[in-house]
Design a protein around this motif. Structure first.
Motif, PDB file in Angstrom:
ATOM      1  N   TRP A 192       0.820  -1.252  -0.019  1.00  0.00           N
ATOM      2  CA  TRP A 192      -0.035   0.055  -0.039  1.00  0.00           C
ATOM      3  C   TRP A 192       0.962   1.294   0.149  1.00  0.00           C
ATOM      4  N   ILE A 193       0.575   2.213  -0.792  1.00  0.00           N
ATOM      5  CA  ILE A 193       1.083   3.575  -0.994  1.00  0.00           C
ATOM      6  C   ILE A 193      -0.121   4.571  -0.544  1.00  0.00           C
ATOM      7  N   HIS A 194       0.268   5.435   0.232  1.00  0.00           N
ATOM      8  CA  HIS A 194      -0.784   6.701   0.342  1.00  0.00           C
ATOM      9  C   HIS A 194      -0.096   7.948  -0.205  1.00  0.00           C
ATOM     10  N   ALA A 195      -0.513   8.517  -1.295  1.00  0.00           N
ATOM     11  CA  ALA A 195      -0.006   9.690  -1.720  1.00  0.00           C
ATOM     12  C   ALA A 195      -0.301  10.819  -0.873  1.00  0.00           C
ATOM     13  N   GLY A 196       0.411  11.664  -0.615  1.00  0.00           N
ATOM     14  CA  GLY A 196       0.117  12.793   0.219  1.00  0.00           C
ATOM     15  C   GLY A 196      -0.455  14.045  -0.565  1.00  0.00           C
TER      16      GLY A 196
ATOM     17  N   THR B  74       2.769  -3.469  -9.498  1.00  0.00           N
ATOM     18  CA  THR B  74       1.994  -4.099  -9.733  1.00  0.00           C
ATOM     19  C   THR B  74       1.458  -4.934  -8.408  1.00  0.00           C
ATOM     20  N   GLY B  75       0.151  -5.098  -8.037  1.00  0.00           N
ATOM     21  CA  GLY B  75      -0.325  -5.480  -6.765  1.00  0.00           C
ATOM     22  C   GLY B  75      -0.255  -4.760  -5.738  1.00  0.00           C
ATOM     23  N   VAL B  76       0.167  -3.200  -5.747  1.00  0.00           N
ATOM     24  CA  VAL B  76       0.479  -2.458  -4.696  1.00  0.00           C
ATOM     25  C   VAL B  76      -0.960  -1.395  -4.953  1.00  0.00           C
ATOM     26  N   ARG B  77      -1.701  -1.458  -3.602  1.00  0.00           N
ATOM     27  CA  ARG B  77      -2.633  -0.321  -3.886  1.00  0.00           C
ATOM     28  C   ARG B  77      -2.287   1.205  -3.490  1.00  0.00           C
ATOM     29  N   LEU B  78      -2.659   2.170  -4.341  1.00  0.00           N
ATOM     30  CA  LEU B  78      -2.445   3.509  -4.242  1.00  0.00           C
ATOM     31  C   LEU B  78      -3.748   4.421  -3.868  1.00  0.00           C
TER      32      LEU B  78
END
Length: 318
Positions: free
Chosen positions: A67-71, A86-90
């Motif tokens: 998981w990545i949360h963009a600021g 691939t496979g990572v939620r944003l």
């Protein structure tokens, strides 16, 4: 097995209670790299999430990342930088700046319709310059992008007694209360041809880049104003400069630009019918606080295995 969560250092954001309750290890960092992790005694192969991440971070070098949360609200930079693994939620902070962006658009509309820069120049000269100017009441506003900012702007414009129409990415009902909804290329051209003010609040994606070019600008009324508050690149700036110089449209208010900072040699600085602001429309303490609330809420959802907010559709790019 739970991994490590990295948090880009964010003033005013305290995730300690969530971390303690979940048993997760949350590490605050100024720079997100494998080397920075190793320097802090953190196993980079155990990193499961990065919060308030930037496209410049070494995200692809964390094999366990999920998981990545963009600021930021806009995530176009992630796709320009090579995309999301691939496979990572944003997820994003979309919606955090909707209120001030709508206010900024409304301010630019008022300034352009009333030629406010003429008053400012007269004030510098200590000159009493009275003239006939326009008003928003009764004018038609066309909103390109009916998301968080677009909806808030629509409500504000209706309070100013404007007629409002908006372009959506996907088909929907023909109306949202008093707001007329349009869709697709034909909807865009109809909106441009029938609006006194066109405000761009759409995200920048592969599909929206240069969405408004020379052909589209030519459909606008010569008395109309174009305002861009979301992302530069949606409007072909070369074509816009021609339209502004040749009287194709009456003027523009630009808070978002294709190149930022706006280059010193850009013609936009000196065009008399343009107001330039430095992508500053949503730079408020409240925007930052809403962004912190989104991060904290999403972290709570993550550790409780609940659905995340503001999940980006990778195919659409927003």
């Amino acid at each position: 097995m739970s991994g490590t969560i990295l948090l880009k250092r964010t003033p005013g954001l305290d995730v300690s209670l969530v971390a303690a309750a979940s048993g997760r290890t949350v590490i605050e960092m100024d720079t997100v790299t494998r080397q920075a992790c190793q320097d802090r005694g953190v196993d980079p192969d155990a990193v499961e999430a990065v919060l308030n991440a930037s496209p410049r971070d070494e995200i692809a070098l964390f094999p366990a990342l999920r998981w990545i949360h963009a600021g930021t609200a806009g995530v176009d930079g992630w796709f320009e930088a090579g995309g999301v693994p691939t496979g990572v939620r944003l997820t994003s902070a979309v919606g955090n700046g909707a209120i001030p962006l709508a206010e900024h658009a409304l301010m630019l509309m008022l300034m352009l319709s009333r030629q406010a820069t003429r008053w400012l120049a007269a004030q510098q000269r200590h000159e009493w310059d009275r003239f006939v100017h326009g008003e928003l009441s009764g004018a038609t506003l066309g909103i390109v992008g009916y998301g968080h900012s677009g909806r808030d702007l629509a409500r504000k414009a209706r309070a100013c007694h404007m007629r409002v129409q908006a372009l959506r990415h996907t088909p929907s009902s023909a109306r949202d209360g008093d707001i007329r909804l349009l869709f697709g290329p034909s909807g865009l051209h109809e909106l441009l041809a029938t609006s006194d003010f066109v405000v761009v609040t759409a995200p920048l994606t592969r599909g929206s880049r240069h969405l408004i070019g020379a052909r589209e600008l030519a459909t606008m009324r010569s008395s109309a104003f174009l305002i861009v508050v979301s992302r530069g690149g949606i409007v072909d700036e070369g074509a816009l400069i021609v339209a502004l110089r040749e009287g194709g449209i009456a003027g523009a208010g630009l808070d978002a630009h294709q190149d930022e900072p706006l280059p010193e040699e850009s013609p936009f600085w000196d065009l008399p019918n343009v107001i330039v602001t430095p992508h500053n429309g949503a730079t408020t303490p409240e925007t930052a606080e809403r962004g912190r609330e989104i991060v904290l809420d999403n972290l709570t959802r993550w550790v409780e295995n609940r659905p995340l907010r503001n999940v980006v559709d990778i195919g659409r790019g927003y």
